[in-house]
Write an enzyme that holds these catalytic residues in place. Structure first.
Site: not given
Length: 193
Positions: A18, A113-114
């Site tokens: 993350d 984003d992860e």
């Protein structure tokens, strides 16, 4: 009784990565004068726009995603508001995905984003220690290949749910392992949300 809750005793095989406060941190990476300052990202700056990401400096002062501009500025008058830059964030996404994919073909981005990496291809014996080593290596590569201000949380577990939970335990820039060995201890310390 060795396993009174009939928990899954599989060794960890999933890593959740993350990117911390992704949009705000990306802007701080791109513009060093923003580092160490409270930054809020919004889709467009208007009187009642909404913060979609806040830097850790802003979060420490109480600014959260979802805050309206007026509310955020009351909490933090020095907040620097920026409009989002999707092309920049997509570039970081591509770089992060390339780093992750270099460890396993079974890699998935779960959002911009992860994402997760499946390590079932590694032998079970010593896998946990190897995943911790790889996790630290990925953190170093993110800083070297994307930018020195970029941080990731890494969670390691036997499945995606526990790996994601582990990734959220020590923000920012944390690394945690969550398995049947420590899950009850970790759950006992968590507050119900």
């Amino acid at each position: 009784m060795a396993n009174p809750y009939a928990m899954n005793t599989e060794p960890p095989a999933t890593m959740w990565i993350d990117l911390n406060s992704a949009f705000a941190t990306t802007e701080q990476q791109a513009h060093p004068t923003l580092r160490g300052k409270p930054v809020g990202i919004t889709n467009r700056i208007s009187p009642e726009c909404c913060i979609i990401t806040a830097s850790y400096e802003a979060k420490r002062l109480g600014v959260k995603a979802g805050c309206r501009r007026t509310e955020a500025l009351k909490i933090c008058p020095s907040l620097i508001l920026l409009e989002s830059d999707p092309a920049k964030y997509h570039y970081v996404y591509e770089k992060l995905f390339a780093i992750m994919k270099s460890y396993s073909p079974k890699t998935e981005m779960r959002s911009i984003d992860e994402g997760t990496i499946d390590f079932h291809h590694l032998k079970e014996e010593g896998r946990e220690e190897e995943l911790v080593r790889i996790g630290h290596e990925i953190k170093a590569r993110v800083r070297a290949e994307i930018g020195e201000y970029m941080m990731v949380n890494i969670g390691i577990g036997p499945n995606r749910f526990l790996a994601k939970m582990a990734a959220g335990l020590h923000k920012p820039d944390g690394l945690a392992v969550l398995t049947h060995k420590n899950i009850l201890e970790v759950f006992a310390k968590l507050e119900l949300e």
